[in-house]
Enzyme design. Structure first.
Site, mmCIF file in Angstrom:
data_model
loop_
_atom_site.group_PDB
_atom_site.id
_atom_site.type_symbol
_atom_site.label_atom_id
_atom_site.label_comp_id
_atom_site.label_asym_id
_atom_site.label_seq_id
_atom_site.Cartn_x
_atom_site.Cartn_y
_atom_site.Cartn_z
ATOM 1 N N TYR A 61 -13.858 -2.521 -0.468
ATOM 2 C CA TYR A 61 -12.997 -3.162 -1.466
ATOM 3 C C TYR A 61 -13.613 -4.449 -2.015
ATOM 4 O O TYR A 61 -12.908 -5.438 -2.223
ATOM 5 C CB TYR A 61 -11.623 -3.482 -0.871
ATOM 6 C CG TYR A 61 -11.044 -2.369 -0.035
ATOM 7 C CD1 TYR A 61 -10.565 -1.211 -0.631
ATOM 8 C CD2 TYR A 61 -11.010 -2.461 1.358
ATOM 9 C CE1 TYR A 61 -10.059 -0.182 0.128
ATOM 10 C CE2 TYR A 61 -10.507 -1.429 2.128
ATOM 11 C CZ TYR A 61 -10.032 -0.298 1.509
ATOM 12 O OH TYR A 61 -9.528 0.711 2.265
ATOM 13 N N ASP A 288 1.298 10.156 10.865
ATOM 14 C CA ASP A 288 -0.027 9.560 10.770
ATOM 15 C C ASP A 288 -0.115 8.470 11.845
ATOM 16 O O ASP A 288 0.387 7.361 11.666
ATOM 17 C CB ASP A 288 -0.224 8.977 9.364
ATOM 18 C CG ASP A 288 -1.577 8.278 9.210
ATOM 19 O OD1 ASP A 288 -2.264 8.081 10.229
ATOM 20 O OD2 ASP A 288 -1.930 7.915 8.072
HETATM 21 C C1 LIG Z 1 -2.346 4.818 9.242
HETATM 22 C C2 LIG Z 1 -3.703 5.043 8.678
HETATM 23 N N1 LIG Z 1 -4.020 6.242 8.165
HETATM 24 C C3 LIG Z 1 -5.242 6.510 7.662
HETATM 25 C C4 LIG Z 1 -6.213 5.545 7.662
HETATM 26 C C5 LIG Z 1 -7.571 5.860 7.074
HETATM 27 O O1 LIG Z 1 -8.511 5.950 8.093
HETATM 28 P P1 LIG Z 1 -10.068 5.796 7.747
HETATM 29 O O2 LIG Z 1 -10.271 4.370 7.334
HETATM 30 O O3 LIG Z 1 -10.753 6.155 9.041
HETATM 31 O O4 LIG Z 1 -10.372 6.765 6.654
HETATM 32 C C6 LIG Z 1 -5.940 4.282 8.179
HETATM 33 C C7 LIG Z 1 -6.961 3.216 8.159
HETATM 34 O O5 LIG Z 1 -6.682 2.038 8.281
HETATM 35 C C8 LIG Z 1 -4.656 4.015 8.702
HETATM 36 O O6 LIG Z 1 -4.321 2.832 9.211
#
Ligand SMILES: Cc1ncc(COP(=O)(O)O)c(C=O)c1O
Length: 491
Positions: A61, A288
């Site tokens: 970013y 997630d």
């Molecule tokens: C809840 C959640 N899902 C997905 C992701 C994405 O993971 P990555 O950065 O390994 O692609 C993150 C990353 O911070 C996250 O906190």
């Protein structure tokens, strides 16, 4: 809970007196070694490294070159980072929340070395190997009961992409092909590839760039905060249920903690009620747990606290203890069976080149073994208590909007976006590495942190908060709007 029965006797001295904080008891096989001189590069080569980096390499970013030179890290051991000039700082971020066992945990280092000596990578199409099977076995043993299938992916974002596909293929398989959209709540973060971006908070600043490009999903309001009354939760779930129309394929959410979307906490009761409402309406539940999985909130998975089994569970980050990239998507047999029908596509249509990389799987299996010891359980409670006590009085500062703690997560929310550089420098003056974003100054320490190290982290966070507060006051006194250099991304 199946994970509880799996826990093995902690490999620590059981004679330790009860007066000792759990944070001061030994961690299994953990050794904090100072960086060896060989690992410390001289300052001249560090300057060249930064110059090349700024000229050619993108950071997350950030523009290229970045506004501020990155610090050069030459070693990381336990909770500590060593920089090129020989200085050190505690990694209060667990390197974006993944180095839960600390950096270079000996068990993980040994697993990587052993695996390198036999098989580092092989395609997963038509082939399998012990590391993948060992890891899948361990994951299914600690995961909420009912999850039976595992897909290994490369990163958290890809895991969410795969979960999305699984949900869509499932709905086709059960004759509900019109269910194409995702339901989520505002304030979430699920990654940076296309499907995850479409369910990140639409107003949060991070993905506003893609409005009009991303698929349009259904957004519920930000979930009611932790400690909300039963009536508030019931009202929220009733309104959410009304949005569970027959074009919704899946509800995707971060249970208990919305991480990079704003570090907001909500109750397990809300999670339980939302899962029930989705299941009553044929909506697939995707939890997630890429950030919350593996102990961060106090239970192995945040879903455990809500006593629910999602249909699909995404894990990543701490899966390998932060040593290398790997994620996994777990699903129930019901999901897999529907995908395998002709209408469902007949097969799960995803297969990355580095799927189930043996090195990563072997390290992850060692990491899950460490989680299965349960060594972290008393530590999370102790971290939570120390963070609460150490941060609470910051709430009295004019510039502070809220102080909140959940498990091994401590958050200070300011009233205005913070200047990342000023706050980082303030924390570094206490030898603490943090990465504030938006209005948030926070820590997610490694679980192996000692009480002294945590006290130091708290001093670092406090220094950052006070610096942000002073900066804000000065801006107000100057009668001008504070120059808003605060990053609005998760960085
Ligand atoms: C809840 C959640 N899902 C997905 C992701 C994405 O993971 P990555 O950065 O390994 O692609 C993150 C990353 O911070 C996250 O906190």
């Amino acid at each position: 809970m199946r994970c509880a029965t799996l826990e093995r006797t902690l490999m620590c001295d059981s004679s330790v007196g009860s007066a000792l904080s759990p944070l001061d008891t030994p961690v299994p096989l953990h050794g904090i070694k100072p960086a060896s001189p060989r690992e410390i590069r001289d300052e001249i080569s560090a300057a060249a490294t930064v110059a090349f980096d700024q000229a050619h390499i993108w950071h997350p970013y950030a523009p290229s070159p970045a506004a501020v030179d990155p610090l050069v890290v030459t070693a990381a051991t336990g909770c500590w980072l060593t920089f090129a000039d020989g200085s050190t700082a505690i990694d209060a971020m667990s390197s974006w929340w993944c180095a839960a066992h600390g950096h270079r945990h000996p068990a993980l280092v040994e697993a990587a070395h052993q695996q390198l000596d036999s098989l580092s990578h092989v395609m997963f199409g038509g082939l399998t190997h012990h590391p993948a099977v060992d890891l899948a076995e361990r994951l299914l043993a600690v995961a909420p009961a009912g999850l039976e299938k595992v897909f290994f992916a490369d990163s958290g974002s890809v895991a969410v992409e795969v979960a999305h596909k699984m949900a869509l293929q499932y709905q086709r398989g059960v004759g509900a092909a019109k269910r194409k959209r995702l339901l989520t709540w505002r304030g979430g973060y699920h990654g940076d590839t296309v499907a995850p971006m479409s369910v990140c908070d639409p107003e949060g600043g991070m993905h506003t760039l893609w409005r009009g490009v991303l698929p349009e999903q259904e957004f519920l309001p930000i979930p009611p905060p932790q400690g909300s009354s039963d009536a508030t939760i019931a009202t929220y779930v009733a309104a959410a249920s009304a949005a569970m129309t027959d074009d919704i394929a899946a509800f995707i959410f971060e249970p208990l903690v919305q991480g990079a979307g704003g570090m907001r906490f909500h109750d397990a009761r809300l999670v339980t009620a939302m899962v029930q409402a989705c299941h009553a309406r044929g909506i697939v539940v995707i939890a997630d747990e890429i950030a919350t999985g593996f102990g961060r909130t106090g239970s192995m998975f945040a879903c455990d606290a809500a006593q629910v089994t999602p249909d699909i569970l995404c894990v990543g980050k701490a899966l390998t203890g932060g040593m290398m990239t790997l994620s996994a998507v777990l699903a129930t047999s019901k999901i897999a069976a529907a995908i395998d029908t002709p209408a469902g596509g007949g097969a799960l249509m995803h297969g990355p080149t580095f799927m189930a990389n043996p090195l990563a799987c072997r390290v992850a299996a060692a990491s899950v073994d460490l989680f299965a010891t349960g060594y972290w359980r008393p530590r999370i409670g102790a971290i939570e208590q120390q963070l609460r006590e150490g941060l609470a009085d910051l709430a009295a500062l004019a510039g502070v909007a809220d102080v909140r703690v959940c498990g091994a997560i401590g958050v200070v929310e300011m009233r205005q976006p913070v200047d990342q550089q000023i706050t980082q420098q303030a924390a570094l003056s206490e030898q603490v590495w943090v990465r504030p974003f938006g209005k948030l100054i926070y820590t997610m320490p490694p679980f192996v942190v000692t009480s002294d190290e945590l006290a130091q982290i708290i001093r670092g966070v406090r220094a950052a908060v006070i610096a942000a507060d002073n900066h804000e006051k000065k801006a107000l006194l100057a009668g001008a709007n504070a120059p808003n250099q605060g990053s609005r991304s998760r960085l």
